[in-house]
Design a protein around this motif. Structure first.
Motif: not given
Lengths: 348, 615
Positions: B41-43, B45
């Motif tokens: 899942i991109v981004n 954090d």
């Protein structure tokens, strides 16, 4: 002495002081150089050369990049200007990540695609042809690019032995290393499993069961930060050059009298050449030191290397398709590739 | 505050509760998707820490609404009526002035902190950042809305406008391209010049305002605002630093642990835990004290942020200590004093960072070895002092049957810390995931298993706990601004220069180094201090023949002591919220523990054997 005379004398003293004060200038530069490293020492020499060249007018004060919020944080501070107000930081020595955050149009992250370059000569040829374009992009953001310091070539350090791109893609990687998520996003789009880990928490993550299992960085960092103790395998092929970009705000640069600028630029050039000279030696020196202390060098065969090169070159297209900000510019990548193909054909 | 047809209070409570629940659920859902289903899942954090930031701003507003921002108000409680009125006037004027300055400086930064193209999950980061000026604006409106002190609040607003003219000119430039506001620039310069001339009196005035009961986050932000005004005028950096600290992954765990602790303390978890600890440790002197010191120490080793330990374990351990016959005040003091000890034990994050920053000077494994005995001395001193203060005369006798009954009754409560500690220490959970798990576990346990609350009551309990998190987070945010000023003004380098030039005795140097480091530990966060001060100190210490390992240990002991040193030791603020006890009471309670730790520090400083014997 009458009161009038006293006031006049005070007035003259205050004015003289203010003229004297105007002549002195402290330039605040954030840097990614580790404390007491050869790199930091060179910075100090550069600061002292600038001070001498301007007859003491300019003092350069270096700040630790991480303490100022990492490269991203420093970029935010450098952009924070308004009329009549300077920014909290005048300039910085960034890695490609910070330079990209400062000026995304410079496409400097595209230079970080693993296995794009095979030697320092190739880097020099590409920079010679593309640096004008990169300079312009940085200038558009209100900054002046003073120089590039090649601080080393990065290697992949991993928890287990890695010989194929698939093995690498199956490991959780920290590709940013320093708080800049753009490159991590690009790698994720190419099928890599990456995690944004702030610099100060990388070792903590390496030790965790579900933490990162690999990263790519220069040998000096891997040695200094003891990454190799937790990631005991290194692919013994330099995968990309890491260049420190020295930029300064246009506003600060304009405040420096023109007569001093050639000497200041010459001092930067001098530092650049010193970096190129020592970089290859230090890379080898630190790799040897780590190998003596238990780091396993994974030597890829020519066919394995070729698989890596092809895989990562084709991944560049996927990397260029980030949803928001484009970290990797595919068109820029193709142009670099064309220059390199010409160069490599010429060599043969 | 009322808007026709809308209850602002309800809206704030709804959003803050929704955000904290989102923060609890999201890390676990993302973990399942990314690790279970192997879908990156991109981004992820970045999205989570930005949700924490929004939550911090909203909870800060709620804390303001509830008037629960920490202050030294107890000092002014006993003053007579007329004088009290004057105090209230000064207080309201200064609060509005500083809030106005914070609003405009953060609003000005809103335009430049992020480029419009910088987005997370499609949401521009500028929109996220905008919540900060918005929250200050709501606080200003609330201050002006109060029936009492309306005039003084308006006077404060005018003062605030004057000192904010720089950021206001920035806003006009970013919004309308106005760059020839000469009168405004002149007035800005007059404020900057005044702040240079009157820097010290202004700081003293702000300290005095703290004594009058002005919330401490306002006082600290005010000092930072004056400091940046006199140091160049870039006051916008305060809001940027607040954003930086509030989007730190370690900080993200604070609201989750806090609310989890609050839920457990409001349910029946307390008496169940008391039964367990009373039967297990209550029969012999000191058992529970040893357990409490060890648990807090171990937790801090891994979290690195001692405040998190106090928030996560403070309320439960207080209950447990109370169950074993320990007084409430002594329990709180013991836990607060032990909260930072973990910084000295391997593999403490602080030691790793110290070693990484100074790798060219000192080996991290040598620091681990060097800090071991001093860390044990400090832990032992806390246990001994705890034992000394255990005055209980009658103890229950040991009964295995009673222990088993108590364990059966409180098994889920007892298992929670085990799940968290094992999950976190094994690396299965990140700190934020451990915190998210704790909150969900506490919520499910108290609502569906113990049935102490129904769902509605559970949500109300969460809303009640939110002012605690808002208070802690705003103090952390404001302290970061002041910490950055120390870095920006090069204060550590100036002080080390002073030492180099004027101090020629090793013993005097060691004493001055301790004073300087405790002072730094009070004002700076530990990571900034390691990054900035440690590389400056090591070469000077080496010139006096002090080994880098010894310097490192002295440095770290001082930092942990700085967390507890009044008036601005961060753990004192955290403890105030965690235990819902006035700051002055916490300070008073901590003093004997502080004194003992100071004696241990002097032993470590002047007898290098403690740090070098294991090398």
């Amino acid at each position: 002495m009458t009161l009038k005379k006293l006031v006049c004398i005070l007035f003259v003293i205050v004015n003289l002081c203010s003229i004297f004060a105007q002549k002195k200038m402290t330039i605040k530069i954030a840097s990614v150089a580790p404390a007491r490293s050869a790199w930091e020492n060179e910075q100090k020499v550069l600061a002292s050369e600038w001070n001498k060249a301007t007859n003491g007018m300019i003092s350069v004060q270096f700040y630790n990049m991480t303490a100022l919020g990492g490269e991203n944080g420093v970029v935010q501070k450098m952009r924070s200007v308004r009329p009549g107000q300077s920014s909290p930081i005048d300039g910085a020595i960034f890695t490609n990540l910070g330079a990209y955050e400062l000026a995304p149009d410079s496409n400097v992250l595209t230079l970080c695609i693993p296995f794009l370059f095979r030697s320092q000569d190739e880097v020099d040829i590409v920079l010679e042809k593309m640096s004008g374009e990169i300079n312009n992009a940085i200038q558009k953001q209100g900054f002046v690019l003073l120089g590039w310091f090649n601080v080393g070539w990065a290697n992949f350090y991993t928890k287990t032995e890695v010989r194929t791109p698939e093995q690498l893609k199956n490991s959780k990687l920290s590709v940013g290393g320093i708080t800049s998520p753009a490159l991590g996003r690009a790698f994720q789009l190419a099928g890599y499993n990456t995690e944004d880990v702030p610099n100060e928490k990388i070792i903590q993550s390496m030790k965790a069961v579900n933490g990162i299992k690999g990263l790519y960085t220069i040998p000096m960092y891997a040695y200094a930060a003891q990454y190799y103790k937790h990631l005991p395998y290194v692919i013994n092929t330099a995968i990309c050059p890491i260049m420190a970009t020295f930029v300064i705000s246009e506003k600060t640069w304009e405040q420096i009298p023109a007569e001093y600028k050639p000497a200041l630029l010459a001092a930067v050039k001098n530092t650049e050449s010193k970096f190129v000279g020592v970089q290859q030696e230090t890379d080898k020196e630190y790799l040897d030191l780590m190998a003596k202390d238990g780091l396993n060098l994974v030597n890829l065969s020519p066919s394995e290397l070729s698989v890596f090169e092809n895989s990562l070159n084709s991944d560049a297209l996927a990397m260029s398709k980030t949803t928001d900000v484009t970290a990797i510019n595919y068109e820029f990548f193709l142009r670099i590739n064309a220059i390199l193909q010409d160069y490599r054909a010429g060599k043969q | 505050m009322k808007i026709p047809g809308v209850s602002v209070t309800k809206i704030e409570n709804f959003f803050s509760t929704a955000f904290i629940l989102l923060l609890a659920i999201l890390p676990l859902i993302l973990k399942i998707i990314s690790q279970g289903l192997k879908l990156p899942i991109v981004n992820a954090d970045n999205a989570q820490v930005n949700i924490v930031f929004i939550f911090a701003c909203i909870s800060g507003m709620i804390t303001w609404r509830e008037d629960k921002h920490i202050s030294l108000a107890s000092l002014t409680d006993k003053i007579p009526g007329v004088l009290k009125k004057a105090v209230l006037i000064i207080r309201s004027a200064s609060v509005t002035a500083i809030l106005t300055a914070l609003f405009f400086s953060s609003f000005s930064e809103f335009f430049v902190a992020f480029m419009p193209s910088q987005k997370i999950w499609g949401i521009p980061l500028q929109v996220v950042f905008a919540v900060m000026p918005f929250s200050f604006l709501v606080m200003i409106i609330r201050s002006l809305y109060k029936k009492e002190q309306k005039i003084s609040s308006f006077a404060g607003l005018l003062i605030g406008l004057y000192i904010s003219l720089g950021p206001i000119s920035g806003i006009l430039y970013y919004m309308f391209g106005l760059d020839n506001l000469n009168l405004m620039y002149s007035l800005t310069n007059s404020w900057l010049s005044f702040s240079v001339m009157a820097f010290l009196p202004l700081v003293l005035l702000l300290v005095f305002l703290a004594l009058l009961g002005v919330p401490l986050f306002i006082v600290i932000s005010g000092i930072a605002y004056v400091a940046f005004s006199q140091g160049g005028g870039y006051v916008e950096v305060i809001s940027l630093e607040s954003y930086t600290i509030l989007t730190d992954k370690s900080i993200a765990a604070i609201p989750l642990f806090t609310i989890a602790g609050y839920i457990l303390s409001k349910g029946s978890a307390g008496y169940r835990l008391v039964s367990v600890f009373k039967t297990m440790f209550g029969w012999f002197k000191g058992g529970i004290v040893i357990a409490a010191v060890l648990v807090t120490t171990f937790f801090t080793i891994f979290t690195g942020a001692s405040g998190v330990t106090i928030l996560a374990l403070g309320s439960l351990l207080t209950i447990a200590l109370g169950g074993a016959g320990y007084s409430k005040d002594d329990s709180q003091s013991l836990i607060t004093a032990s909260g930072a000890l973990g910084l000295l034990f391997p593999p403490s994050v602080a030691i790793i960072m110290y070693g990484s920053v100074n790798y060219f000077s000192v080996d991290v494994y040598d620091i681990f070895k060097g800090a071991l005995i001093p860390g044990m001395m400090l832990a032992a001193s806390m246990i001994l002092l705890g034992l000394f203060r255990d005055k209980q005369e009658h103890r229950p006798s040991f009964s295995l049957k009673e222990i088993l009954l108590a364990l059966k009754d409180g098994i889920f409560e007892i298992l929670l810390p085990f799940f968290v500690i094992i999950g976190f220490f094994s690396g299965f959970f990140s700190l934020m995931e451990a915190a998210a798990f704790t909150l969900i576990y506490a919520l499910v346990l108290e609502t569906f298993i113990r049935k102490d609350f129904d769902v509605k009551k559970a949500l109300t309990t969460i809303a009640e706990g939110i002012p605690i998190t808002g208070g802690v987070l705003l103090i952390l945010a404001s302290a970061r601004g002041l910490s950055y000023f120390m870095v920006d003004a090069n204060v550590p380098a100036m002080l080390t220069d002073f030492i180099t030039n004027f101090v020629h005795s090793k013993y005097l140097f060691l004493l001055l180094m301790n004073i300087f480091l405790i002072f730094a530990g009070c004002l700076m966060d530990i990571y900034s201090a390691i990054l900035i001060i440690s590389p400056l100190l090591i070469p000077i210490a080496e010139s006096f023949g002090i080994s880098p390992v010894h310097t490192a240990v002295i440095f770290l002991v001082n930092m942990q002591l700085g967390f507890l040193t009044p008036p601005v030791g961060m753990d004192l603020f955290v403890a105030t919220y965690a235990f819902e006890t006035p700051l002055m009471k916490i300070v008073k309670g901590i003093l004997p523990f502080l004194l003992v730790q100071a004696v241990v520090l002097l032993l470590i400083t002047y007898i290098p054997w403690f740090t070098t014997v294991l090398l």
